[in-house]
Each structure stands twice: as structure tokens, then as C-alpha cells.
Design an enzyme around this catalytic site. Structure first.
Site, mmCIF file in Angstrom:
data_model
loop_
_atom_site.group_PDB
_atom_site.id
_atom_site.type_symbol
_atom_site.label_atom_id
_atom_site.label_comp_id
_atom_site.label_asym_id
_atom_site.label_seq_id
_atom_site.Cartn_x
_atom_site.Cartn_y
_atom_site.Cartn_z
ATOM 1 C CG ASP A 26 -18.260 -99.643 -50.370
ATOM 2 O OD1 ASP A 26 -18.088 -98.896 -51.358
ATOM 3 O OD2 ASP A 26 -18.925 -100.683 -50.427
ATOM 4 C CB ILE A 27 -14.266 -96.106 -52.784
ATOM 5 C CG1 ILE A 27 -14.625 -97.082 -53.903
ATOM 6 C CG2 ILE A 27 -12.903 -96.409 -52.179
ATOM 7 C CD1 ILE A 27 -13.735 -96.968 -55.131
ATOM 8 C CD GLN A 55 -19.829 -112.259 -54.837
ATOM 9 O OE1 GLN A 55 -20.523 -113.270 -54.919
ATOM 10 N NE2 GLN A 55 -18.576 -112.285 -54.436
ATOM 11 C CG HIS A 101 -17.416 -108.234 -50.622
ATOM 12 N ND1 HIS A 101 -17.464 -108.916 -51.830
ATOM 13 C CD2 HIS A 101 -18.282 -107.200 -50.746
ATOM 14 C CE1 HIS A 101 -18.314 -108.308 -52.642
ATOM 15 N NE2 HIS A 101 -18.833 -107.268 -51.996
ATOM 16 C CG PHE A 102 -19.628 -110.524 -44.393
ATOM 17 C CD1 PHE A 102 -20.910 -110.800 -43.940
ATOM 18 C CD2 PHE A 102 -18.775 -111.584 -44.653
ATOM 19 C CE1 PHE A 102 -21.337 -112.105 -43.762
ATOM 20 C CE2 PHE A 102 -19.191 -112.896 -44.474
ATOM 21 C CZ PHE A 102 -20.474 -113.150 -44.026
ATOM 22 C CG HIS A 103 -21.549 -104.839 -48.327
ATOM 23 N ND1 HIS A 103 -21.158 -103.783 -49.116
ATOM 24 C CD2 HIS A 103 -21.563 -105.930 -49.129
ATOM 25 C CE1 HIS A 103 -20.946 -104.221 -50.347
ATOM 26 N NE2 HIS A 103 -21.186 -105.528 -50.380
#
Length: 137
Positions: free
Chosen positions: A33-34, A96, A102-104
Site C-alpha cells: 500500500d503506497i 471502500q 481488496h483486502f488490507h
């Protein structure tokens, strides 16, 4: 909801936007993740076009959770974390921000994490974390 093929994750999947990959197979991509909430914050997405969990095929969902488990284990080991925070925001009303499921995966507790999508990280730090996670796969 109609899938927007111009969302940032679709562009990453097509190679139009770079990412720091942690893992990739024919159905899944995991990358850093940026704007991480914690060092080692990793995202896992399916290559199937789906906005939310409800839009994902049963086969796609089964594969996605299998890879989320695998990547979560690697994040825990690679980042030497005592625990893992795993979350999936399902729909705009749930927070979201990218319309692609997507999963974190965050090493440690969400209680100690920074705010979601608030602080960009430098590429060298992201790459260092990715290398630790890749080594644990």
C-alpha cells in the site's frame, strides 16, 4: 454496481501504474500500500473484475481468501509481528475508496495504525518491507 475498468487497481493489473509486488499468480496480486497504515501494510486483490465481495464469483472468493491467508502469514513472519490486522471494506458506505475488492493486511494492531489512506510512504521503505515479506513466502 458496474465495474469501472479505469480504477487504480485495474490500471495496476494492466501494468499502466507501477506497484511494488509482493506476490502474483494467474488470479491474484499482492502489493504494498503506497499510503500504509503501518510498515508492511499489504493489499491483496483478485484479477477478476469485482467491486465488492458480493460481485466476486465463488471460485474467485475462494482463491482470494486462500491467498490472503498465505500473504498474511508472510506479512506476520516477514515483519516479525505478534499479530495481524486483516480487513476488507465492502462498498463506499463502508469506507471502500477503490472500487475493486481488496483486502488490507497490516502487521500489528489497527489501534496503533495511522489513519486509512492518509500518509504516503517512500519507495525505498516500501521495497524494504516487500523484500521481507517476499522472503517469508
Amino acid at each position: 454496481m458496474t465495474y469501472d475498468s479505469n480504477n487504480i487497481f485495474a490500471k495496476i493489473l494492466r501494468g499502466e501504474i507501477p506497484c511494488i509486488k509482493v506476490y502474483e499468480d494467474d488470479q491474484t496480486l499482492a502489493f504494498m500500500d503506497i499510503m500504509p497504515q503501518a510498515t508492511g501494510h499489504t493489499l491483496v486483490i483478485p484479477k477478476e473484475e469485482a467491486v465488492t465481495l458480493h460481485d466476486l464469483s465463488d471460485q474467485g472468493a475462494a482463491n482470494l481468501i486462500k491467498q490472503v491467508k498465505r500473504i498474511a502469514n508472510a506479512v506476520k513472519e516477514g515483519m516479525q509481528a505478534d499479530g495481524i490486522t486483516l480487513f476488507q471494506l465492502n462498498g463506499e458506505a463502508a469506507g471502500q475508496t477503490v472500487p475493486h475488492i481488496h483486502f488490507h493486511i497490516l502487521p500489528g494492531s489497527i489501534l496503533a495504525a495511522r489513519a486509512h489512506a492518509s500518509t504516503p510512504s517512500d519507495q525505498a521503505s516500501l521495497e524494504a518491507s516487500a523484500e521481507k515479506i517476499r522472503a517469508a513466502l
